[in-house]
Scaffold this active site. Sequence first.
Site, mmCIF file in Angstrom:
data_model
loop_
_atom_site.group_PDB
_atom_site.id
_atom_site.type_symbol
_atom_site.label_atom_id
_atom_site.label_comp_id
_atom_site.label_asym_id
_atom_site.label_seq_id
_atom_site.Cartn_x
_atom_site.Cartn_y
_atom_site.Cartn_z
ATOM 1 N N HIS A 100 0.854 -1.192 0.000
ATOM 2 C CA HIS A 100 0.000 0.000 0.000
ATOM 3 C C HIS A 100 0.882 1.231 0.000
ATOM 4 C CE1 HIS A 100 -3.163 2.825 1.098
ATOM 5 N NE2 HIS A 100 -3.994 1.900 0.661
ATOM 6 N N ASP A 112 -7.916 -5.663 0.162
ATOM 7 C CA ASP A 112 -8.376 -6.540 -0.914
ATOM 8 C C ASP A 112 -7.969 -7.992 -0.712
ATOM 9 O OD1 ASP A 112 -9.628 -4.528 -2.413
ATOM 10 O OD2 ASP A 112 -7.677 -3.823 -3.079
HETATM 11 N N1 CMC Z 1 4.209 -7.583 -4.744
HETATM 12 C C1 CMC Z 1 5.548 -7.546 -4.935
HETATM 13 N N2 CMC Z 1 6.294 -6.423 -4.830
HETATM 14 C C2 CMC Z 1 5.645 -5.282 -4.530
HETATM 15 C C3 CMC Z 1 4.260 -5.264 -4.297
HETATM 16 C C4 CMC Z 1 3.539 -6.462 -4.418
HETATM 17 N N3 CMC Z 1 2.212 -6.498 -4.229
HETATM 18 N N4 CMC Z 1 3.881 -3.986 -4.013
HETATM 19 C C5 CMC Z 1 4.996 -3.245 -4.053
HETATM 20 N N5 CMC Z 1 6.060 -4.020 -4.350
HETATM 21 C C6 CMC Z 1 7.460 -3.585 -4.443
HETATM 22 C C7 CMC Z 1 7.702 -2.838 -5.750
HETATM 23 O O1 CMC Z 1 8.140 -3.713 -6.763
HETATM 24 C C8 CMC Z 1 8.739 -1.831 -5.334
HETATM 25 O O2 CMC Z 1 9.985 -2.489 -5.315
HETATM 26 P P1 CMC Z 1 11.335 -1.656 -5.682
HETATM 27 O O3 CMC Z 1 11.447 -0.588 -4.620
HETATM 28 O O4 CMC Z 1 12.410 -2.692 -5.595
HETATM 29 O O5 CMC Z 1 11.131 -1.105 -7.048
HETATM 30 C C9 CMC Z 1 8.382 -1.481 -3.911
HETATM 31 O O6 CMC Z 1 7.658 -2.623 -3.401
HETATM 32 C C10 CMC Z 1 7.487 -0.247 -3.770
HETATM 33 O O7 CMC Z 1 6.377 -0.405 -4.641
HETATM 34 P P2 CMC Z 1 5.724 0.784 -5.462
HETATM 35 O O8 CMC Z 1 4.960 0.219 -6.611
HETATM 36 O O9 CMC Z 1 6.738 1.818 -5.749
HETATM 37 O O10 CMC Z 1 4.723 1.325 -4.364
HETATM 38 P P3 CMC Z 1 3.426 2.203 -4.601
HETATM 39 O O11 CMC Z 1 3.158 2.891 -3.350
HETATM 40 O O12 CMC Z 1 3.580 3.026 -5.837
HETATM 41 O O13 CMC Z 1 2.286 1.116 -4.939
HETATM 42 C C11 CMC Z 1 0.526 -0.428 -4.682
HETATM 43 C C12 CMC Z 1 1.320 0.697 -4.029
HETATM 44 C C13 CMC Z 1 -0.702 -0.737 -3.822
HETATM 45 C C14 CMC Z 1 0.008 0.024 -6.063
HETATM 46 C C15 CMC Z 1 1.415 -1.683 -4.825
HETATM 47 O O14 CMC Z 1 1.835 -2.124 -3.548
HETATM 48 C C16 CMC Z 1 0.736 -2.817 -5.584
HETATM 49 O O15 CMC Z 1 0.773 -2.831 -6.825
HETATM 50 N N6 CMC Z 1 0.082 -3.794 -4.858
HETATM 51 C C17 CMC Z 1 -0.669 -4.845 -5.495
HETATM 52 C C18 CMC Z 1 -2.034 -4.319 -5.918
HETATM 53 C C19 CMC Z 1 -2.956 -4.119 -4.739
HETATM 54 O O16 CMC Z 1 -3.101 -4.993 -3.876
HETATM 55 N N7 CMC Z 1 -3.650 -2.964 -4.728
HETATM 56 C C20 CMC Z 1 -4.648 -2.637 -3.699
HETATM 57 C C21 CMC Z 1 -4.225 -1.491 -2.848
HETATM 58 S S1 CMC Z 1 -5.280 -1.285 -1.398
HETATM 59 C C22 CMC Z 1 -6.867 -0.934 -1.987
HETATM 60 C C23 CMC Z 1 -6.961 0.186 -2.946
HETATM 61 O O17 CMC Z 1 -6.223 1.147 -2.931
HETATM 62 O O18 CMC Z 1 -7.884 0.146 -3.763
#
Ligand code: CMC
Length: 431
Positions: free
Chosen positions: A308, A366
């Site tokens: 998140h 989720d």
């Molecule tokens: N699985 C594996 N690695 C992950 C994941 C994951 N679910 N989420 C983040 N990472 C890694 C990502 O690869 C990155 O690594 P690095 O620093 O080496 O490049 C690091 O963690 C930070 O991730 P980010 O994408 O820069 O973080 P963000 O804040 O931009 O993204 C997120 C947040 C929710 C989009 C992301 O964690 C994600 O894609 N999660 C899976 C989708 C999900 O479950 N979404 C629901 C969110 S909660 C409900 C809602 O908002 O609707």
Amino acid sequence: MTDTQKTAQLSLNGETYELPIFSPTAGPDVLDIRKLYGQAGVFTYDPGFTSTASCDSTITYIDGGKGELLHRGYPIDQLASKSHHLEVCYLLLYGELPTAAQLEDFETRVTRHTMVHEQMHNFFRGFRRDAHPMATLVGVVGAMSAFYHDSTDINDPWQREVAAIRLIAKLPTIAAMAYKYSIGQPFVYPRNDLDYAANFLHMCFSVPAEEYHVDPILARAMDRIFILHADHEQNASTSTVRLASSSGANPFACIAAGIACLWGPAHGGANQACLEMLKEIGTVDRIPEFIARAKDKNDPFRLMGFGHRVYKNTDPRAKVLKQSADEVLELLGVENNPLLQVAKELEQTALNDEYFIEKKLFPNVDFYSGIILEAMGFPTSMFTPIFALSRTVGWISQWKEMIADPQNKIGRPRQLYLGETMRDYVDIENR
Ligand code: CMC
């Protein structure tokens, strides 16, 4: 917002600029950079808004480090265990918990608006039966401005109020209709003797041919899912609603924009993607393979339902849902559901894995919601529409807050331009 007289200094090209600092009632201080471009001729750069407060708000507060979520100051776990969705709607919309009389009046107003215009039934019939219910939802909610044009004047507080009530009341009806249409069953009219969650289950699962009894435990679990998704401060879909609304667009158009944004798998679409992932994993022995893929930089796969932007600790909503999943599956006699076993094992494996620990990736809302919804009988395609109908009150509360703010301006970000500078047009024969 308290002006603490604190300032920050920015040194740039030999000049020093004073930036006012606002101290919120909770959370980090906020630098006011509104005059920076006018004074210093520079923009700030923050794609993804990782360090930017896009507005001030009094509705929801999240402490991502502590894993805390408050609506109008009340912790989400207390609201989920002691309140119910319409009371939470009242709290989000009007700022305080209602008295018994206020609640009764609010519930009556919402209940009286649950039916949709009969002409809307024909509008639905223009969609393909195999359309994703989110596609139908975006279209039908956008079309509400054509059906309810007497509540589209955003400058009239009475029309704003009617639009808010209509959206909260009709979203469950529209979501249920999208579901019924997709499975070829007749639309089911709302029943005003049922509460908000029970009525939604009735509209989704009853058929004219036989009596349908809504189990109160399932209705309570449904209601809890609505509460847990009701608002989440300035997330992507809420910011979309605010940005759309900043141009003066009508409320139905703004909420349709929010629904479109919510659909993406990084946001609300993650609940569908998470359950599909759990099904793909299938058995606990395949978990290491998927964990390895999630950690592999060359593989786009992510563990859905994990991570998140704001929570760097357990998502408090996931804690409540985990318990709710156990209760619902036990009630339905499916506590040995293989998906739940995979989910629990996957959660433990990830929580003990160095990669997930280091990146502070915890289960989010989720992760468990899909298991509950599937056990209730919803297809995965309905998971995100259920998120959308739950979040409608959050979007509309934030929308109302924004419209009432005299400082409300059109949202107009600037950019870091990296394209070509001016050059002369070249005739086609000379390219
Ligand atoms: N699985 C594996 N690695 C992950 C994941 C994951 N679910 N989420 C983040 N990472 C890694 C990502 O690869 C990155 O690594 P690095 O620093 O080496 O490049 C690091 O963690 C930070 O991730 P980010 O994408 O820069 O973080 P963000 O804040 O931009 O993204 C997120 C947040 C929710 C989009 C992301 O964690 C994600 O894609 N999660 C899976 C989708 C999900 O479950 N979404 C629901 C969110 S909660 C409900 C809602 O908002 O609707």
